[in-house]
Structure formats: C-alpha cells, structure tokens
Design a protein around this motif. Structure first.
Motif, PDB file in Angstrom:
ATOM      1  N   ALA A  55      43.258  17.217  15.017  1.00  0.00           N
ATOM      2  CA  ALA A  55      41.957  16.924  14.410  1.00  0.00           C
ATOM      3  C   ALA A  55      42.119  16.117  13.124  1.00  0.00           C
ATOM      4  O   ALA A  55      41.278  15.292  12.789  1.00  0.00           O
ATOM      5  CB  ALA A  55      41.194  18.217  14.129  1.00  0.00           C
ATOM      6  N   GLY A  56      43.202  16.358  12.409  1.00  0.00           N
ATOM      7  CA  GLY A  56      43.433  15.653  11.153  1.00  0.00           C
ATOM      8  C   GLY A  56      44.249  14.388  11.294  1.00  0.00           C
ATOM      9  O   GLY A  56      44.546  13.722  10.308  1.00  0.00           O
ATOM     10  N   ALA A  57      44.623  14.037  12.517  1.00  0.00           N
ATOM     11  CA  ALA A  57      45.484  12.878  12.737  1.00  0.00           C
ATOM     12  C   ALA A  57      44.710  11.574  12.548  1.00  0.00           C
ATOM     13  O   ALA A  57      43.692  11.351  13.197  1.00  0.00           O
ATOM     14  CB  ALA A  57      46.088  12.933  14.132  1.00  0.00           C
ATOM     15  N   ALA A  58      45.204  10.734  11.669  1.00  0.00           N
ATOM     16  CA  ALA A  58      44.584   9.424  11.467  1.00  0.00           C
ATOM     17  C   ALA A  58      45.066   8.437  12.527  1.00  0.00           C
ATOM     18  O   ALA A  58      44.349   7.520  12.909  1.00  0.00           O
ATOM     19  CB  ALA A  58      44.917   8.895  10.075  1.00  0.00           C
ATOM     20  N   ASP A  59      46.285   8.652  13.015  1.00  0.00           N
ATOM     21  CA  ASP A  59      46.890   7.761  14.013  1.00  0.00           C
ATOM     22  C   ASP A  59      47.650   8.637  14.992  1.00  0.00           C
ATOM     23  O   ASP A  59      48.806   8.998  14.759  1.00  0.00           O
ATOM     24  CB  ASP A  59      47.816   6.771  13.314  1.00  0.00           C
ATOM     25  N   VAL A  60      47.014   9.007  16.090  1.00  0.00           N
ATOM     26  CA  VAL A  60      47.583   9.960  17.037  1.00  0.00           C
ATOM     27  C   VAL A  60      48.909   9.452  17.608  1.00  0.00           C
ATOM     28  O   VAL A  60      49.879  10.209  17.702  1.00  0.00           O
ATOM     29  CB  VAL A  60      46.579  10.281  18.171  1.00  0.00           C
ATOM     30  N   ALA A  61      48.994   8.184  17.964  1.00  0.00           N
ATOM     31  CA  ALA A  61      50.236   7.640  18.527  1.00  0.00           C
ATOM     32  C   ALA A  61      51.385   7.752  17.527  1.00  0.00           C
ATOM     33  O   ALA A  61      52.500   8.137  17.887  1.00  0.00           O
ATOM     34  CB  ALA A  61      50.034   6.189  18.956  1.00  0.00           C
ATOM     35  N   ARG A  62      51.111   7.429  16.276  1.00  0.00           N
ATOM     36  CA  ARG A  62      52.150   7.538  15.240  1.00  0.00           C
ATOM     37  C   ARG A  62      52.573   8.989  15.058  1.00  0.00           C
ATOM     38  O   ARG A  62      53.761   9.292  14.949  1.00  0.00           O
ATOM     39  CB  ARG A  62      51.648   6.974  13.914  1.00  0.00           C
ATOM     40  N   ASP A  63      51.607   9.902  15.052  1.00  0.00           N
ATOM     41  CA  ASP A  63      51.918  11.316  14.871  1.00  0.00           C
ATOM     42  C   ASP A  63      52.708  11.876  16.050  1.00  0.00           C
ATOM     43  O   ASP A  63      53.638  12.664  15.870  1.00  0.00           O
ATOM     44  CB  ASP A  63      50.647  12.125  14.644  1.00  0.00           C
ATOM     45  N   GLU A  64      52.376  11.460  17.275  1.00  0.00           N
ATOM     46  CA  GLU A  64      53.139  11.887  18.444  1.00  0.00           C
ATOM     47  C   GLU A  64      54.571  11.386  18.357  1.00  0.00           C
ATOM     48  O   GLU A  64      55.513  12.105  18.684  1.00  0.00           O
ATOM     49  CB  GLU A  64      52.476  11.396  19.729  1.00  0.00           C
ATOM     50  N   ALA A  65      54.751  10.143  17.905  1.00  0.00           N
ATOM     51  CA  ALA A  65      56.095   9.580  17.753  1.00  0.00           C
ATOM     52  C   ALA A  65      56.890  10.355  16.698  1.00  0.00           C
ATOM     53  O   ALA A  65      58.091  10.587  16.858  1.00  0.00           O
ATOM     54  CB  ALA A  65      56.016   8.100  17.393  1.00  0.00           C
ATOM     55  N   THR A  66      56.214  10.773  15.627  1.00  0.00           N
ATOM     56  CA  THR A  66      56.884  11.567  14.589  1.00  0.00           C
ATOM     57  C   THR A  66      57.356  12.896  15.155  1.00  0.00           C
ATOM     58  O   THR A  66      58.493  13.317  14.910  1.00  0.00           O
ATOM     59  CB  THR A  66      55.939  11.799  13.396  1.00  0.00           C
ATOM     60  N   VAL A  67      56.511  13.558  15.940  1.00  0.00           N
ATOM     61  CA  VAL A  67      56.897  14.839  16.542  1.00  0.00           C
ATOM     62  C   VAL A  67      58.081  14.629  17.480  1.00  0.00           C
ATOM     63  O   VAL A  67      59.035  15.413  17.477  1.00  0.00           O
ATOM     64  CB  VAL A  67      55.708  15.505  17.263  1.00  0.00           C
ATOM     65  N   GLU A  68      58.061  13.561  18.260  1.00  0.00           N
ATOM     66  CA  GLU A  68      59.191  13.266  19.156  1.00  0.00           C
ATOM     67  C   GLU A  68      60.478  13.064  18.364  1.00  0.00           C
ATOM     68  O   GLU A  68      61.552  13.531  18.775  1.00  0.00           O
ATOM     69  CB  GLU A  68      58.885  12.037  20.005  1.00  0.00           C
ATOM     70  N   ARG A  69      60.401  12.374  17.221  1.00  0.00           N
ATOM     71  CA  ARG A  69      61.599  12.177  16.390  1.00  0.00           C
ATOM     72  C   ARG A  69      62.079  13.506  15.812  1.00  0.00           C
ATOM     73  O   ARG A  69      63.278  13.759  15.719  1.00  0.00           O
ATOM     74  CB  ARG A  69      61.323  11.174  15.271  1.00  0.00           C
ATOM     75  N   LEU A  70      61.143  14.385  15.425  1.00  0.00           N
ATOM     76  CA  LEU A  70      61.530  15.704  14.912  1.00  0.00           C
ATOM     77  C   LEU A  70      62.195  16.538  15.989  1.00  0.00           C
ATOM     78  O   LEU A  70      63.188  17.238  15.724  1.00  0.00           O
ATOM     79  CB  LEU A  70      60.314  16.438  14.348  1.00  0.00           C
ATOM     80  N   VAL A  71      61.672  16.486  17.212  1.00  0.00           N
ATOM     81  CA  VAL A  71      62.293  17.206  18.333  1.00  0.00           C
ATOM     82  C   VAL A  71      63.722  16.713  18.531  1.00  0.00           C
ATOM     83  O   VAL A  71      64.661  17.508  18.658  1.00  0.00           O
ATOM     84  CB  VAL A  71      61.459  17.040  19.624  1.00  0.00           C
ATOM     85  N   ALA A  72      63.909  15.393  18.541  1.00  0.00           N
ATOM     86  CA  ALA A  72      65.244  14.818  18.733  1.00  0.00           C
ATOM     87  C   ALA A  72      66.172  15.179  17.573  1.00  0.00           C
ATOM     88  O   ALA A  72      67.344  15.518  17.791  1.00  0.00           O
ATOM     89  CB  ALA A  72      65.156  13.303  18.887  1.00  0.00           C
ATOM     90  N   LEU A  73      65.658  15.129  16.351  1.00  0.00           N
ATOM     91  CA  LEU A  73      66.469  15.485  15.185  1.00  0.00           C
ATOM     92  C   LEU A  73      66.932  16.932  15.283  1.00  0.00           C
ATOM     93  O   LEU A  73      68.107  17.232  15.080  1.00  0.00           O
ATOM     94  CB  LEU A  73      65.668  15.266  13.906  1.00  0.00           C
ATOM     95  N   HIS A  74      66.029  17.829  15.618  1.00  0.00           N
ATOM     96  CA  HIS A  74      66.392  19.241  15.738  1.00  0.00           C
ATOM     97  C   HIS A  74      67.375  19.445  16.892  1.00  0.00           C
ATOM     98  O   HIS A  74      68.374  20.146  16.740  1.00  0.00           O
ATOM     99  CB  HIS A  74      65.145  20.101  15.937  1.00  0.00           C
ATOM    100  N   ARG A  75      67.099  18.822  18.013  1.00  0.00           N
ATOM    101  CA  ARG A  75      67.963  18.975  19.193  1.00  0.00           C
ATOM    102  C   ARG A  75      69.378  18.460  18.911  1.00  0.00           C
ATOM    103  O   ARG A  75      70.362  19.107  19.259  1.00  0.00           O
ATOM    104  CB  ARG A  75      67.345  18.213  20.370  1.00  0.00           C
ATOM    105  N   ASP A  76      69.476  17.322  18.272  1.00  0.00           N
ATOM    106  CA  ASP A  76      70.772  16.661  18.098  1.00  0.00           C
ATOM    107  C   ASP A  76      71.516  17.052  16.829  1.00  0.00           C
ATOM    108  O   ASP A  76      72.732  16.879  16.753  1.00  0.00           O
ATOM    109  CB  ASP A  76      70.584  15.141  18.117  1.00  0.00           C
ATOM    110  N   HIS A  77      70.799  17.562  15.810  1.00  0.00           N
ATOM    111  CA  HIS A  77      71.444  17.782  14.513  1.00  0.00           C
ATOM    112  C   HIS A  77      71.064  19.097  13.844  1.00  0.00           C
ATOM    113  O   HIS A  77      71.183  19.221  12.618  1.00  0.00           O
ATOM    114  CB  HIS A  77      71.111  16.626  13.560  1.00  0.00           C
ATOM    115  N   ALA A  78      70.605  20.083  14.598  1.00  0.00           N
ATOM    116  CA  ALA A  78      70.196  21.366  13.992  1.00  0.00           C
ATOM    117  C   ALA A  78      71.337  22.023  13.234  1.00  0.00           C
ATOM    118  O   ALA A  78      71.110  22.782  12.290  1.00  0.00           O
ATOM    119  CB  ALA A  78      69.660  22.315  15.063  1.00  0.00           C
ATOM    120  N   ASP A  79      72.555  21.701  13.608  1.00  0.00           N
ATOM    121  CA  ASP A  79      73.704  22.267  12.907  1.00  0.00           C
ATOM    122  C   ASP A  79      73.941  21.616  11.544  1.00  0.00           C
ATOM    123  O   ASP A  79      74.666  22.156  10.717  1.00  0.00           O
ATOM    124  CB  ASP A  79      74.963  22.134  13.767  1.00  0.00           C
TER     125      ASP A  79
END
Length: 89
Positions: A55-79
């Motif tokens: 609801a607060g997203a100004a740019d849904v596509a950009r926000d989805e891409a950010t979440v995807e990058r966070l998922v990848a960061l956590h998956r690949d570098h959580a250690d």
C-alpha cells in the motif's frame, strides 16, 4: 545507508554508503516490514504487514526487485551479512 544520489554497490545492493565498523550489517529500513519476506526460516510475513508494504509502495516494480535482491543476499551471504528489518518479529 541508502544514498539516493549515488553511493556504492554492496553485495548487489545499489546506493549503499558503508558505515565504519558495521560493514556486515544491513538495516533495510522500511523496504520490508518482516524478515520472513527475505528469510523464509523466520516464517511468512503476516498478511496485514505485507499489505501495508504494498500500500505504501511508490514504485511496486522497484520494491519487488529490492525484495528479490534481499532474498538473494540472505540466501548467498547469511553467514557474512546480518539483515535487520523494520519489525523484528
């Protein structure tokens, strides 16, 4: 720290300004409200919180891409990198 006018790229996250002594900590501000959005082992994001994010997203596509990058960061570098979300639970 997000630098909207530039900054460095860090683990695939653009516009980051390193802070001395905390180079392995990423506070994602209000990019996500629940760590389950990027770290499924913490359970799923409560539906109301997820609705608030979109609801607060100004740019849904950009926000989805950010979440995807966070998922990848956590998956690949959580250690190596601790990601902190706006709501801890």
């Amino acid at each position: 720290m997000l630098e909207p006018t530039g900054g460095d790229e860090w683990f695939g996250m653009p516009g980051v300004r390193p802070l001395s002594g905390v180079d392995e900590l990423l506070h994602v501000g209000d990019a996500v409200f629940h760590r389950g959005r990027f770290a499924p082992e913490h359970g799923s994001c409560p539906p109301l919180l997820e609705q608030m994010e979109w609801a607060g997203a100004a740019d849904v596509a950009r926000d989805e891409a950010t979440v995807e990058r966070l998922v990848a960061l956590h998956r690949d570098h959580a250690d190596r990198v601790e990601i902190v979300a706006a709501a801890a639970r």
